[in-house]
Design a protein around this motif. Structure first.
Motif, PDB file in Angstrom:
ATOM      1  N   PRO A  25      31.314  30.543  -8.040  1.00  0.00           N
ATOM      2  CA  PRO A  25      32.703  30.382  -8.482  1.00  0.00           C
ATOM      3  C   PRO A  25      33.299  29.058  -8.000  1.00  0.00           C
ATOM      4  O   PRO A  25      33.099  28.651  -6.862  1.00  0.00           O
ATOM      5  N   ASP A  26      34.013  28.380  -8.884  1.00  0.00           N
ATOM      6  CA  ASP A  26      34.690  27.111  -8.592  1.00  0.00           C
ATOM      7  C   ASP A  26      33.740  26.056  -8.037  1.00  0.00           C
ATOM      8  O   ASP A  26      34.107  25.297  -7.133  1.00  0.00           O
ATOM      9  N   PHE A  27      32.519  26.021  -8.556  1.00  0.00           N
ATOM     10  CA  PHE A  27      31.528  25.061  -8.085  1.00  0.00           C
ATOM     11  C   PHE A  27      30.834  24.455  -9.290  1.00  0.00           C
ATOM     12  O   PHE A  27      30.273  25.168 -10.112  1.00  0.00           O
ATOM     13  N   ASP A  28      30.879  23.132  -9.405  1.00  0.00           N
ATOM     14  CA  ASP A  28      30.280  22.423 -10.534  1.00  0.00           C
ATOM     15  C   ASP A  28      28.853  22.003 -10.171  1.00  0.00           C
ATOM     16  O   ASP A  28      28.644  20.999  -9.492  1.00  0.00           O
ATOM     17  N   LEU A  50      32.079  24.285  -1.655  1.00  0.00           N
ATOM     18  CA  LEU A  50      30.796  24.740  -1.124  1.00  0.00           C
ATOM     19  C   LEU A  50      31.012  25.758  -0.008  1.00  0.00           C
ATOM     20  O   LEU A  50      30.302  26.764   0.053  1.00  0.00           O
ATOM     21  N   GLU A  51      31.979  25.515   0.854  1.00  0.00           N
ATOM     22  CA  GLU A  51      32.277  26.458   1.944  1.00  0.00           C
ATOM     23  C   GLU A  51      32.639  27.833   1.369  1.00  0.00           C
ATOM     24  O   GLU A  51      32.245  28.856   1.921  1.00  0.00           O
ATOM     25  N   GLN A  52      33.367  27.857   0.269  1.00  0.00           N
ATOM     26  CA  GLN A  52      33.744  29.125  -0.359  1.00  0.00           C
ATOM     27  C   GLN A  52      32.555  29.795  -1.042  1.00  0.00           C
ATOM     28  O   GLN A  52      32.510  31.022  -1.149  1.00  0.00           O
ATOM     29  N   ALA A  53      31.579  29.006  -1.477  1.00  0.00           N
ATOM     30  CA  ALA A  53      30.436  29.546  -2.214  1.00  0.00           C
ATOM     31  C   ALA A  53      29.283  29.958  -1.305  1.00  0.00           C
ATOM     32  O   ALA A  53      28.308  30.544  -1.782  1.00  0.00           O
TER      33      ALA A  53
END
Length: 125
Positions: A25-28, A50-53
């Protein structure tokens, strides 16, 4: 004998065709993969995403991680068949930019013997 072989082959094909799509999520993923060794600074800008993923990366197989993050910049093999994939987020030295005292930022993913990501760390060196 042929029937057993055909059934076995059919099961194998079925298992390999059921790959689940991996989406962080929210990562390209394409932007991440295009910034080799973090030379363009794109990976560093994506650090918060990245920290969130990180929790979504845990449990992925090696193939799934390569599909999402691309081929690692470095990899290491340890005892008990543990592997580490290392992605450089910010490495000025590798990019030919000599900077005194600058931190190197890495993403380190540890895989267990079964090939699943068990630990995902972002660290500075």
């Amino acid at each position: 004998m042929k029937l057993k072989y055909c059934v076995f082959l059919g099961i194998i094909v079925l298992l390999y065709s059921c790959d689940k799509p991996v989406d962080l999520p929210d990562f390209d993923e394409s932007q991440w993969q295009s910034d080799h060794h973090g030379c363009s600074g794109v990976r560093l800008q994506m650090l918060d995403n990245l920290e969130q993923a990180k929790e979504h990366i845990k449990g992925l197989s090696e193939d799934e991680v390569v599909r999402v993050l691309g081929k690692p910049d470095k990899n290491e093999l340890y005892k008990r068949n543990q592997k580490f994939y290392i992605y450089e987020i910010d490495n000025a030295e590798e990019c030919g930019q000599k900077t005194e005292g600058a931190d190197h930022v890495y993403l380190n993913i540890r895989f267990n013997a079964t090939g699943l990501a068990k630990e995902v760390l972002v660290y500075r060196d």
